[in-house]
Each structure stands twice: as structure tokens, then as C-alpha cells.
Design a protein around this motif. Structure first.
Motif, PDB file in Angstrom:
ATOM      1  N   ILE A 122       0.886  -1.159   0.000  1.00 29.19           N
ATOM      2  CA  ILE A 122       0.000   0.000   0.000  1.00 29.19           C
ATOM      3  C   ILE A 122       0.924   1.210   0.000  1.00 29.19           C
ATOM      4  O   ILE A 122       1.698   1.421   0.938  1.00 29.19           O
ATOM      5  N   LEU A 123       0.860   1.934  -1.091  1.00 24.97           N
ATOM      6  CA  LEU A 123       1.827   3.005  -1.314  1.00 24.97           C
ATOM      7  C   LEU A 123       1.454   4.292  -0.598  1.00 24.97           C
ATOM      8  O   LEU A 123       0.286   4.533  -0.289  1.00 24.97           O
ATOM      9  N   ASP A 124       2.446   5.107  -0.410  1.00 24.50           N
ATOM     10  CA  ASP A 124       2.224   6.538  -0.221  1.00 24.50           C
ATOM     11  C   ASP A 124       2.548   7.132  -1.583  1.00 24.50           C
ATOM     12  O   ASP A 124       3.719   7.272  -1.956  1.00 24.50           O
ATOM     13  N   ARG A 125       1.514   7.472  -2.336  1.00 25.04           N
ATOM     14  CA  ARG A 125       1.768   7.866  -3.729  1.00 25.04           C
ATOM     15  C   ARG A 125       2.522   9.176  -3.838  1.00 25.04           C
ATOM     16  O   ARG A 125       3.218   9.411  -4.818  1.00 25.04           O
ATOM     17  N   HIS A 126       2.398  10.015  -2.844  1.00 24.87           N
ATOM     18  CA  HIS A 126       3.188  11.242  -2.895  1.00 24.87           C
ATOM     19  C   HIS A 126       4.679  10.884  -2.869  1.00 24.87           C
ATOM     20  O   HIS A 126       5.470  11.366  -3.689  1.00 24.87           O
ATOM     21  N   VAL A 127       5.059   9.984  -1.955  1.00 30.67           N
ATOM     22  CA  VAL A 127       6.469   9.592  -1.858  1.00 30.67           C
ATOM     23  C   VAL A 127       6.883   8.838  -3.127  1.00 30.67           C
ATOM     24  O   VAL A 127       7.965   9.058  -3.689  1.00 30.67           O
ATOM     25  N   PHE A 128       5.985   7.950  -3.583  1.00 34.80           N
ATOM     26  CA  PHE A 128       6.287   7.134  -4.758  1.00 34.80           C
ATOM     27  C   PHE A 128       6.558   8.026  -5.979  1.00 34.80           C
ATOM     28  O   PHE A 128       7.566   7.862  -6.687  1.00 34.80           O
ATOM     29  N   GLU A 129       5.667   8.969  -6.230  1.00 38.32           N
ATOM     30  CA  GLU A 129       5.825   9.804  -7.415  1.00 38.32           C
ATOM     31  C   GLU A 129       6.975  10.808  -7.254  1.00 38.32           C
ATOM     32  O   GLU A 129       7.689  11.098  -8.219  1.00 38.32           O
ATOM     33  N   SER A 130       7.172  11.299  -6.037  1.00 41.10           N
ATOM     34  CA  SER A 130       8.316  12.199  -5.810  1.00 41.10           C
ATOM     35  C   SER A 130       9.623  11.471  -6.087  1.00 41.10           C
ATOM     36  O   SER A 130      10.564  12.036  -6.666  1.00 41.10           O
ATOM     37  N   HIS A 131       9.665  10.202  -5.690  1.00 38.50           N
ATOM     38  CA  HIS A 131      10.868   9.396  -5.905  1.00 38.50           C
ATOM     39  C   HIS A 131      11.149   9.265  -7.412  1.00 38.50           C
ATOM     40  O   HIS A 131      12.287   9.465  -7.859  1.00 38.50           O
ATOM     41  N   LEU A 132      10.113   8.959  -8.189  1.00 45.45           N
ATOM     42  CA  LEU A 132      10.301   8.856  -9.646  1.00 45.45           C
ATOM     43  C   LEU A 132      10.763  10.202 -10.211  1.00 45.45           C
ATOM     44  O   LEU A 132      11.655  10.266 -11.065  1.00 45.45           O
ATOM     45  N   GLY A 133      10.139  11.277  -9.718  1.00 50.00           N
ATOM     46  CA  GLY A 133      10.528  12.609 -10.185  1.00 50.00           C
ATOM     47  C   GLY A 133      11.986  12.909  -9.861  1.00 50.00           C
ATOM     48  O   GLY A 133      12.721  13.451 -10.698  1.00 50.00           O
ATOM     49  N   ASP A 134      12.423  12.508  -8.667  1.00 48.63           N
ATOM     50  CA  ASP A 134      13.820  12.760  -8.275  1.00 48.63           C
ATOM     51  C   ASP A 134      14.786  12.010  -9.195  1.00 48.63           C
ATOM     52  O   ASP A 134      15.832  12.535  -9.584  1.00 48.63           O
ATOM     53  N   ILE A 135      14.442  10.762  -9.518  1.00 40.59           N
ATOM     54  CA  ILE A 135      15.333   9.992 -10.409  1.00 40.59           C
ATOM     55  C   ILE A 135      15.418  10.675 -11.775  1.00 40.59           C
ATOM     56  O   ILE A 135      16.497  10.857 -12.335  1.00 40.59           O
ATOM     57  N   ALA A 136      14.238  11.052 -12.303  1.00 42.66           N
ATOM     58  CA  ALA A 136      14.237  11.679 -13.630  1.00 42.66           C
ATOM     59  C   ALA A 136      15.050  12.978 -13.602  1.00 42.66           C
ATOM     60  O   ALA A 136      15.885  13.225 -14.486  1.00 42.66           O
ATOM     61  N   ARG A 137      14.831  13.783 -12.558  1.00 33.70           N
ATOM     62  CA  ARG A 137      15.588  15.047 -12.461  1.00 33.70           C
ATOM     63  C   ARG A 137      17.090  14.789 -12.355  1.00 33.70           C
ATOM     64  O   ARG A 137      17.897  15.491 -12.954  1.00 33.70           O
ATOM     65  N   SER A 138      17.452  13.744 -11.585  1.00 33.32           N
ATOM     66  CA  SER A 138      18.880  13.476 -11.392  1.00 33.32           C
ATOM     67  C   SER A 138      19.550  13.074 -12.712  1.00 33.32           C
ATOM     68  O   SER A 138      20.769  13.164 -12.839  1.00 33.32           O
TER      69      SER A 138
END
Ligand SMILES: Cc1cc2nc3c(=O)[nH]c(=O)nc-3n(C[C@H](O)[C@H](O)[C@H](O)COP(=O)(O)OP(=O)(O)OC[C@H]3O[C@@H](n4cnc5c(N)ncnc54)[C@H](O)[C@@H]3O)c2cc1C
Length: 391
Positions: free
Chosen positions: A101-117
Motif C-alpha cells: 500500500i503506497l504513499d503515492r506522494h512519496v512514490f511519485e516524488s521518488h520517480l521525479g527525483d530519479i528523472a531530475r537526477s
């Protein structure tokens, strides 16, 4: 036009758009994402139920890059080990099934951080529009403020303005059966089991869909219903239906006693399968924007991640080898097409059985445990399938 040029511009920073952004930026392409929310993943419009990779390996065995549908530990609120189906008469049937059961805010922020990096530009708080030209097109809040993309990815959810502006065929919405309306409370101060997700078949309060109690840890749960309009006999106010589910469903009302409603969200989902064409010369649609939702239960985080990844792969091949974007549609059909189609057929079969006076009280356990697994195997996420019998 602001003059900036990108290889790929993505409209929508949900799971589909961000999955594409991660893949493309890792390959060194110049990527821009527009997301209208001010914070990635917030507000959450989701039950956040996310089958673990081991289950997905069985459900969609032809998917080549399963790493794209894994969740980092920090984005997991809790882990469920089984699903419990509850029939309208309160009969319970539980079977093992692993899900985060996700925390979608954390999940999507994590994907965003990878893409930005890896160099992706992500503009949040911008409602973007697509202005096509024959080299891809311009995307921005206005035509004047737009940036140019050689390839555009429509990842703006349902309904997708970008897909429509790209001229992708409108979905053959035969009628309101094809759209599910969902509403959900985040409830707190609960004493629900934290490792079981519950799905309620209750035509009184979730007509044409189902109700759910999905634990979120620390006494919290996502509590919601999905309905389809043709099944609603009376009291069309969906909020009243959810209140009825919470207060009057014989099993749910006991589970939720003493709970408080912290917040409410609602949204619609296309549950009639993918668009009849999901690409044009320069545009691809992914996730909800393309109708990539399992019709049997409306789950679609994983299919958004998968199709975002496959669209990115098609874009890479387009730039490297001039492969037409039709390769995207060929890929998703090869990897998840059968499962999407089976899920749609099962949904139609359930609709056919749903006659005026049918009494849906025989969940699949009435057909035997082995049979139930057969059902899940045939249609991924088919665990919401239930069998109707006339009184
Ligand atoms: C109540 C509810 C419960 C659900 N529960 C589950 C569940 O438990 N498990 C599951 O797998 N699925 C669930 N789903 C479905 C799941 O949430 C979606 O299918 C999934 O989020 C699809 O991802 P996506 O990236 O395609 O679209 P979205 O998550 O909708 O992302 C699209 C993004 O595009 C942005 N956007 C839209 N238009 C623009 C624009 N013009 N410019 C810029 N940005 C734009 C939006 O703000 C959004 O962030 C649920 C859905 C609902 C409504």
C-alpha cells in the motif's frame, strides 16, 4: 513560443508520465514534463493498492522490464499478504496475494527525483496544452509560453486533452458502463487488520463496482467505492452511497466503527479497455490517458508505469533508428494486450450477468479455491470478479 526544444515533452507527471521520464532521461534524451499539481503525487486520488513484483510476474508474465513496477521501501505505507472478498450477505473469502500500500506522494516524488537526477526538466503547477505541428508540437500553459517537443507523450490521465488534440481516436464510449466513478475517504483512528485488503461486493452501496478497505498503517485506511451509473437504482448521490457503505454494510460498518474521515477524493476512470489507437506519427498516449486500466477492478498504477516505460523505449528507438512510434502499440499489445483483453471480457461477462433482480451473493469462492486461481490467472486483477445468481 519560448523557443526551448526538447526531444520529448510529457504532459502529466503521474506514474505513466514519470515512468517515461525516468527511462528517457536515463537514455540521455532531453525531456520536459509538465504537471499541473503543485506537488507530485498530491493530492492522492487512489486506493494506493500496488501488487508486489512477484504477483505481477504471474499476472503479466510477458512484461520484459518488471523493474519498472517495483516500489522503493520508503514509498510503502504497509504490506498486505491477502485479499478478503466480502459478499453482499457478509460471507468472507480470503486468499493470499501480496501487495504494497503506497504513499503515492512519496512514490511519485521518488520517480521525479530519479528523472531530475538524470537531467529531466519537471515543471510543476503548470496546466499544459498541446499545440500540434508536423514536427511533434508545442506544449505549454499558452501557445506563447510553449516549448517544442519532437515527440509528445500524453500522460495526462482521463480524459486526455492531449490525446484528443493529437487526433487519437476517441474511445468508443458506448455508454456510461465504460466509466467508473470512484470516491474514497482516508479514515483514521481505525482498528482494521493492517495486512489484509478487503473488497466488498455490495450492489446497494457500490452498484456496478465494489467497495474497499485498504489499510495504510497507523490505524489509517483508504475506504472507498467505485460505481457505474447504469447500475444505480436510486440515491444517485455517490457521497451518500459511500456513507451507506461505511455505516450500513453489515461487515464494513463493524470494521470502521469509531473511525474518522480525514479527507475525501473522487475521480473517474475509463474501464472499457485501451483506445483503439494509442499513437500517431509523433504522439503516444500512456496510462489512463490511453485507457490502460484493468476493467475488472480499475487498477492501473502498474499499467501506467509499464506503458510509460514502453512509450519511452519506442521514443528512444525512434530517435536512434527512426523506428515509427507504432512500435509502442506493438510492444504493449505483446506484453499486456492479452491480459487487458481478458480483463475486459470478464468485465463484460459480469455485466451480462447483472440483470435487474440478480442477487450477487456468490463470490468466486462458491466455485472452489482452484477455480478461483484459474480466474485470477486468466484475468490479472480478476480477483474482483464475482458470480451472480438469480434469486
Ligand atoms: C479513487 C481511486 C482509487 C484508485 N485506486 C487504485 C488502486 O488502489 N490501485 C491502482 O492500481 N489504481 C488505482 N486507481 C487508478 C490509478 O490511480 C490510476 O489509474 C493511475 O494513477 C494512472 O496513472 P497515470 O499516470 O496514467 O494518470 P494520473 O495518475 O491521473 O496522472 C496524470 C497526471 O497528469 C496531470 N495532468 C492532467 N492534465 C494535465 C495538464 N493539462 N497539464 C499538466 N498536467 C496534467 C494530473 O494532475 C496527474 O498528476 C484508483 C483511481 C481512483 C480514482
Amino acid at each position: 513560443m519560448n523557443g526551448s526544444k526538447y526531444d520529448v515533452v510529457i504532459v502529466g507527471g503521474g506514474p505513466g508520465g514519470l515512468s517515461a521520464a525516468v527511462h528517457l532521461s536515463k537514455k540521455g534524451l532531453k525531456v520536459k514534463v509538465f504537471e499541473k499539481k503543485k506537488i507530485l503525487g498530491t493530492p492522492v486520488r487512489c486506493g494506493e493498492y500496488f501488487p508486489v513484483k512477484a504477483e505481477m510476474e504471474k499476472l503479466v508474465p510477458r512484461v520484459k522490464n518488471l523493474d519498472v513496477i517495483d516500489a522503493p521501501p520508503e514509498s510503502v505505507d504497509t504490506t498486505c499478504h491477502s485479499i478478503r472478498l466480502i459478499s453482499p450477505k457478509g460471507h468472507e473469502f480470503e486468499f493470499p496475494f501480496g501487495a504494497y500500500i503506497l504513499d503515492r506522494h512519496v512514490f511519485e516524488s521518488h520517480l521525479g527525483d530519479i528523472a531530475r537526477s538524470h537531467g529531466a526538466d519537471i515543471d510543476i503547477g503548470v496546466q499544459a496544452h498541446y499545440f500540434p505541428d508536423d514536427q511533434g508540437g508545442w506544449v505549454g500553459s499558452t501557445r506563447e509560453k510553449s516549448v517544442h517537443g519532437d515527440v509528445i507523450i500524453a500522460a495526462d490521465g482521463y480524459p486526455s486533452e492531449t490525446a484528443e488534440r493529437a487526433g487519437l481516436p476517441e474511445r468508443a464510449y458506448a455508454g456510461p458502463y465504460a466509466v467508473a466513478t470512484n470516491i474514497e475517504y482516508l479514515m483514521t483512528d481505525l482498528n482494521v487488520e493492517q495486512d489484509v485488503a478487503e473488497m466488498y461486493m455490495d450492489p446497494r452501496y457500490s452498484p456496478g463496482g465494489y467497495g474497499w478497505i485498504i489499510p495504510k498503517g497507523h490505524g489509517r485506511a483508504n475506504v472507498g467505492i467505485g460505481i457505474r451509473e447504469p447500475y444505480v437504482k436510486r440515491d444517485w448521490q455517490i457521497r451518500n452511497l459511500l456513507t451507506g457503505f461505511i455505516e450500513k454494510n453489515t461487515v464494513a460498518s463493524k470494521r470502521l466503527v469509531g473511525g474518522n474521515k480525514a479527507s475525501m477524493i473522487g475521480d473517474s476512470l475509463p474501464v472499457d479497455g485501451p483506445l483503439s489507437r494509442t499513437y500517431s506519427d509523433r504522439v503516444m498516449a500512456v496510462g489512463d490517458a490511453a485507457g490502460m486500466v484493468m476493467p475488472t477492478n480499475g487498477s492501473a498504477i502498474q499499467t501506467a508505469l509499464i506503458t510509460g516505460d514502453l512509450a519511452a523505449e519506442a521514443a528512444v528507438n525512434y530517435f536512434e533508428h527512426q523506428t515509427p512510434l507504432s512500435s509502442y502499440e506493438a510492444s504493449w499489445k505483446e506484453q499486456i494486450g492479452l491480459e487487458m483483453e481478458n480483463s475486459k471480457l470478464m468485465s463484460y461477462a459480469a455485466d451480462d450477468g447483472h440483470e435487474e433482480d440478480c442477487r450477487c451473493d456468490n463470490v468466486s469462492d462458491s466455485r472452489g479455491h482452484g477455480n478461483f486461481h484459474e480466474t485470477t490467472r486468466l484475468a490479472p486483477h480478476g480477483y474482483v470478479y464475482y458470480h451472480c445468481e438469480k434469486e
